[in-house]
Motif scaffolding. Structure first.
Motif, short mmCIF file in Angstrom:
data_model
loop_
_atom_site.label_atom_id
_atom_site.label_comp_id
_atom_site.label_asym_id
_atom_site.label_seq_id
_atom_site.Cartn_x
_atom_site.Cartn_y
_atom_site.Cartn_z
N UNK A 75 14.79 18.20 -2.71
CA UNK A 75 14.28 16.92 -2.22
C UNK A 75 12.76 17.02 -2.27
N UNK A 76 12.16 16.00 -2.44
CA UNK A 76 10.75 15.99 -1.95
C UNK A 76 10.61 14.96 -0.97
N UNK A 77 9.71 15.02 -0.16
CA UNK A 77 9.34 14.13 1.16
C UNK A 77 8.05 13.36 1.21
N UNK A 78 8.08 12.18 1.65
CA UNK A 78 7.03 11.53 1.74
C UNK A 78 6.36 10.91 3.18
N UNK A 79 7.40 11.68 4.31
CA UNK A 79 6.96 11.28 5.65
C UNK A 79 6.66 12.47 6.32
N UNK A 80 5.88 12.56 7.46
CA UNK A 80 5.24 13.63 8.03
C UNK A 80 6.51 14.73 8.90
N UNK A 81 7.28 13.91 9.45
CA UNK A 81 8.26 14.79 10.11
C UNK A 81 8.86 15.86 9.29
N UNK A 82 9.31 15.58 8.16
CA UNK A 82 9.96 16.90 7.50
C UNK A 82 8.77 17.93 7.08
N UNK A 83 7.56 17.40 6.86
CA UNK A 83 6.55 18.19 6.48
C UNK A 83 6.12 19.01 7.60
N UNK A 84 6.12 18.47 8.76
CA UNK A 84 5.81 19.34 10.05
C UNK A 84 6.85 20.46 10.06
N UNK A 85 7.95 20.26 9.73
CA UNK A 85 9.00 21.11 9.81
C UNK A 85 8.69 22.43 8.84
N UNK A 86 8.32 21.81 7.62
CA UNK A 86 7.76 22.86 6.63
C UNK A 86 6.73 23.68 7.29
N UNK A 87 5.97 22.98 7.75
CA UNK A 87 4.81 23.70 8.35
C UNK A 87 5.40 24.74 9.40
N UNK A 88 6.04 24.54 10.05
CA UNK A 88 6.70 25.51 11.16
C UNK A 88 7.29 26.68 10.65
N UNK A 89 7.95 26.17 9.58
CA UNK A 89 8.96 27.29 8.92
C UNK A 89 7.99 28.37 8.21
N UNK A 90 6.86 27.68 7.33
CA UNK A 90 6.03 28.48 6.67
C UNK A 90 5.07 29.50 7.74
N UNK A 91 4.78 28.97 8.81
CA UNK A 91 4.00 29.73 9.77
C UNK A 91 4.77 30.99 10.32
#
Ligand code: SRM
Ligand SMILES: Cc1cc2nc3c(=O)[nH]c(=O)nc-3n(C[C@H](O)[C@H](O)[C@H](O)COP(=O)(O)OP(=O)(O)OC[C@H]3O[C@@H](n4cnc5c(N)ncnc54)[C@H](O)[C@@H]3O)c2cc1C
Ligand code: SF4
Ligand code: FES
Lengths: 106, 817
Positions: free
Chosen positions: B285-301
């Motif tokens: 999946x690719x995403x275009x809304x911030x909620x999932x992106x913020x989850x990515x950010x958390x995981x990457x960190x």
């Protein structure tokens, strides 16, 4: 009676099919009706009503069902089965979308 | 310890959030360097629309100001686009020559707005809507006034449109699909949204396909559509979607599909390179809304700050539109399905729509317009997959009703105060209705209407009035049996037709919303009926919905029991010529058509034509001057004639000529059911005029007009409307009668049933006795004919609805072997 997909064959793009409509795909002697719902879901059934062989590709599509143009039997696009009191089923084919391209499992 | 070096490419919302998590977890694990192509700090892209509308300034939407970077000693290279990455040497190089080396790299390049490559897309004045520069350009243009065209009726496009409209531009939105935001909204909610935006003066055009953008010395001047329409404008905003920005990742050989492919730990195919944001493809999946992106950010960190088992997990993000006054909410899967149950609640008066989709006793999706308060609650139910069977009956009424039995409509009415208004049109309160009923002993809806006027106008309150009656009368009250159009509605045909006019409803979704249809898309029974009612009500305005027509009318031929078609060309008044007959013979040979038959309607039927031959067959018939006989249509079929005065010794008038004139006047018109006429030259009636829908019998003194005959499933002779003396009168009276039938008939109701229902005396009083009324119907008929007298065959030969006639693909079996 879902056909196990031997090959995925590209048959066209989503835009080729009118919303709440269908297009025919000729496959040897079989005609396959490829449907597109108002929600852009795509389904494929043999283009033959289980009751009087009506060409389902020409019925009116509502939700995920189509009404047979000859007899108004209502056929499920998902299972190919006749709805309500009627019984009988049309063969279904599996469908895969890649981007806008429609593939049939044949 | 020597700090490891972390380099981030892109400074959008995702990496911004990632850094916050990273700094919390391990403040000095890394020396951080950020490259950003945009010449500015990290800001809240979501809030660009308030900046566009002037409600906020750029400073208001900054997330991390310069001080923040300094305090956390993070190096930010602004306006520095990374163009090279060397994965061996582990260095990053920017366009403007800055080189940094890294131990860990994060790709956060976001996405690019998609620009339709149509002619003129590169003119100045064609803008995207992605960053602050775009926003400022729009504001600058708006400052000069003028008009804007926004291409794309999705989230972004509509936010841009609303913003531009708010700062005084004339805005037109072009949307390819039939309804707005079709990815997030179903047709019903899309319709309500369109209605709201139009009420603000935004011109919404769906099914609008942009052909090209026209310019004058390099500057945008107008947009031209496929259908030739040209819309003048000073700027064009393209908001037709975004594409993950993966160029750089591709160049350096990372695995890229639609986006940069990562593991659920946000790791790319290079273990030292992570990726977050819209540029990522995770779990397909690719995403275009911030909620999932913020989850990515958390995981990457988490993974950057040491070994971690944090994983990205897909979850449905609700859609909201940030345009004040347009409250909509949609989440999850709202396509229909057997295994799904669709619960719909519409309030036409309040203009709200709610739909919850249930599968295996769990909520899997919801769409709401207007009443969105329960959105989060449904979203919770969706996430938790809680079993809702307990509250199924009241689910749609929302959280407030759970536990309370408020779902019962009678209870709701019972709770109403006496001065609560029931009928808006006539300002009738519950109290008035109840007291009148008791004083006068009213027991039927008709009585209540007569004495209180409640529900006597638009009728949309009828249901409420009936509930009040039910409460007052208790068991004594029987709900009136209305014969509804179909299972999708509680209204009968007459009510639907009246409300279409009264409320000015001009599309099928509009009718379904305003008249509170209980299904999302109707069925094969109501859709063709509504389509006809709209065609009849709004000639020239309503665009015929092909998908709501029966196949015979969609392909303009009669489908036969073996799936082939019959083709019946018109022979006006039953007259033909050697040339027409020759052309018909040639067509029959050329396409080896198995059967040629003379029909009961005085013309020739070519039976057994293959679908793929229809177009060429029509072309040949067109070329010989023939048009469709509409032998398939709920509309004018045939006008049979006899030989009349020209030849017959009894003939009193030119019955053949009059029949031809009638058919030329009436052909092409749609009617509730098929319409067949005949003209006989004398009372011997060789053309069977007196069993037709409308029949003319010529007499010495002129013409007798008859109507309401039947000779099919039911046999019944016609009733006489009256006598007239001239051919012109015959034409006018017949057209007026037809129009009266077109405007008041129920779908599939033949004229004889219609006349039995309305009463022959009544129809006579309107069409024959009342010259003014007749004139009105006659003129409305002529007007609507302007739009219906186009030969459907010619249109299709010219390419219209081409998809109906050719298969989409022809797979030779080898292909599949
Ligand atoms: C071709 C024709 C028979 C023939 O070979 O003569 C015919 C053929 C059909 N008729 Fe008819 N009717 C034909 C004249 C009639 C007539 C006589 C007339 O028009 O003078 C009648 C009795 C008068 C009347 O209209 O009631 C007639 C009463 C019907 C009915 C019963 C209608 C009713 O309300 O009672 C149906 C069924 C329906 O329409 O629901 C019907 C339905 C049909 C359909 C359309 C059935 C269908 O849906 O496929 C047949 C289409 C065959 C085809 O593919 O062309 N046909 N049909 C005639 C075409 C006339 C024309 O040139 O257009
Ligand atoms: C007007 C508007 C309204 C929106 N409304 C909502 C909303 O209501 N709700 C919601 O959830 N989402 C909304 N979004 C979407 C949301 O803003 C995005 O999903 C989010 O900003 C994406 O963040 P990102 O970090 O992945 O990418 P971006 O924020 O796009 O950041 C990418 C950055 O990387 C830079 N960059 C790209 N390539 C390079 C390179 N080679 N070198 C250096 N820098 C580079 C770009 O310049 C850009 O600054 C909206 C978007 C817009 C435009
Ligand atoms: S209706 Fe009268 S005029 Fe016409 S053909 Fe028959 S007899 Fe002759
Ligand atoms: S609201 Fe009662 S008639 Fe219109």
């Amino acid at each position: 009676m879902n056909v196990q997909s031997a090959h995925w064959v590209a048959v066209g793009t989503l835009d080729d099919i009118p919303r709440q409509g269908a297009r025919r795909v000729l496959y040897g002697d079989t005609t396959i009706a490829v449907f597109r719902t108002s929600q852009d879901r795509v389904f494929a059934l043999e283009d033959r009503c289980p009751f009087k062989d009506g060409p389902l590709s020409e019925g009116i599509v509502h939700g995920v069902t189509v009404s047979c143009p000859l007899t108004n039997w209502i056929i499920s696009l998902e299972t190919g089965e006749a709805q309500g009191a009627d019984s009988g089923a049309t063969q279904t084919f599996s469908v895969k979308m890649e981007g806008d391209t429609v593939f049939l499992g044949l | 310890m020597t700090q490891k070096r972390l380099v981030i490419v892109g400074n959008g919302m995702a990496p911004g959030r990632m850094l916050e998590h990273l700094l919390d977890a391990s403040p000095d694990a890394y020396a951080v360097t950020i490259f950003n192509a945009e010449p500015r700090v990290n800001y809240d892209r979501i809030m660009l629309s308030p900046v566009l509308s002037g409600d906020k300034s750029f400073d208001d939407i900054i997330i991390h100001d310069e001080a923040w970077y300094k305090d956390n000693n993070i190096t930010l290279h602004m306006g520095a686009k990374v163009t090279k990455i060397d994965r061996i040497a582990k260095t990053v190089t920017s366009e403007n020559g800055i080189v940094e080396s890294y131990d860990k790299l994060v790709m956060a390049t976001g996405s690019n707005p998609f620009i339709i490559p149509c002619p003129g897309h590169d003119l100045s004045g064609v803008l995207a809507y992605r960053d602050l520069d775009d926003t400022n350009n729009m504001r600058a243009a708006a400052a000069k006034g003028g008009s804007a065209v926004v291409i794309g009726g999705g989230l972004l496009g509509l936010e841009a449109a609303a913003g531009l409209n708010q700062i005084g531009m004339d805005v037109t939105v072009l949307h390819l699909m039939p309804t707005l935001m079709e990815r997030q909204l179903d047709t019903a909610a899309g319709y309500l949204l369109e209605k709201e935006l139009e009420s603000r003066g935004i011109d919404i055009r769906c099914k609008a396909n942009t052909k090209q953008i026209l310019g004058e010395d390099g500057q945008v001047k107008a947009v031209e559509l496929d259908d030739g329409t040209v819309i003048k404008c000073d700027i064009v905003v393209m908001a037709v979607g975004i594409r993950p920005n993966v160029q750089l990742a591709q160049d350096i050989g990372l695995e890229v599909n639609r986006g940069i492919v990562t593991t659920n730990g946000m790791q790319t195919s290079d273990p030292d390179i992570f990726s977050v944001g819209e540029c990522v493809e995770v779990g397909g999946m690719v995403y275009g809304l911030v909620a999932p992106l913020y989850q990515m950010a958390k995981v990457a960190a988490a993974h950057l700050s040491g070994p971690s088992d944090a994983l990205f997990k897909h979850s449905e993000t609700p859609t909201k539109l940030k345009v004040t006054g347009c409250d909509l909410y949609s989440v999850g899967d709202f396509s229909e399905g057997e295994d799904r149950e669709d619960i719909v609640l519409r309030d036409a008066k309040g203009g709200t729509y709610k739909r919850v989709i249930v599968q295996d006793n769990a909520v899997i999706g919801a769409v709401m317009y207007g009443a969105v308060d329960d959105g989060p609650w449904y979203n919770e139910l969706l996430k938790s997959a809680e079993d809702i069977s307990e509250m199924r009956d009241t689910l749609i009424f929302g959280q407030a009703y759970q536990g309370g039995g408020g779902a019962d409509p009678l209870a709701a009415v019972a709770n109403m105060a006496d001065d609560a208004e029931i009928c808006g049109c006539n300002g009738i309160t519950k109290g008035t209705i109840v007291s009148k009923m008791n004083d006068l002993g009213l027991t039927t809806l008709a009585d209540v209407r007569a004495h209180t006027k409640a529900s006597a106008s638009c009728g949309s309150c009828t249901g409420l009035v009936e509930n009040v009656m039910a409460l007052t009368l208790g068991d004594a009250f029987q709900m009136p049996e209305v014969e509804t159009v179909c299972g999708c509605t509680t209204h009968d045909h007459a009510t639907v037709r009246r409300l279409i006019e009264a409320k000015g409803l001009k599309s099928i979704p509009a009718v379904m919303q305003e008249l509170e249809w209980s299904t999302a898309e109707g069925c094969a029974k109501c859709r063709p009926a509504l389509n006809y009612y709209l065609v009849a009500a709004w000639p020239g305005e309503y665009e015929d919905d092909q998908q709501s027509r029966f196949i015979n009318e969609r392909v303009h031929a009669n489908i036969q029991k073996d799936g082939t078609y019959s083709v019946v060309p018109r022979m006006f008044g039953g007259m033909t010529t050697p040339d027409e007959l020759r052309a018909i013979a040639d067509v029959a040979d050329k396409f080896d058509i198995p059967a040629v038959k003379v029909t009961g309607g005085q013309r020739i039927d070519l039976l057994g034509v293959k679908k793929d031959d229809l177009i060429p067959v029509w072309k040949d018939l067109n070329d010989a001057g023939m048009v469709s006989g509409a032998a398939y249509a709920k509309g004018l079929r045939t006008v049979k004639t006899c030989v009349g005065a020209d030849w017959c010794r009894f003939g009193t008038q030119d019955s053949t000529g009059l029949g031809i004139k009638l058919e030329k006047l009436l052909w092409g018109s749609w009617s509730p059911a098929k319409l067949k006429l005949a003209v006989s030259g004398c009372p011997r009636n060789c053309a069977e005029s007196t069993c037709k829908d409308i029949g003319i019998v010529c007499v010495e003194s002129g013409y007798e007009i008859h109507y309401g005959g039947a000779a099919g499933l039911h046999i019944q002779g016609t009733t006489k409307l009256g006598n007239v003396t001239t051919e012109q009168e015959v034409l006018e009276y017949c057209a007026a009668l037809t129009q009266y039938y077109r405007e008041t008939g129920h779908y599939l109701e033949r004229i004889y049933k219609w006349a039995d229902r309305l009463g022959y005396d009544h129809i006579k009083s309107v069409i024959y006795d009342d010259a003014e009324a007749r004139q009105g119907y006659y003129e409305r008929f002529l007007y609507s004919q302007k739009f219906s007298q186009v030969d459907p065959w010619a249109e299709r030969v010219a390419g219209a609805e081409a998809h109906e006639f050719a298969p989409m693909a022809d797979i030779k079996l080898e292909a599949a072997e």
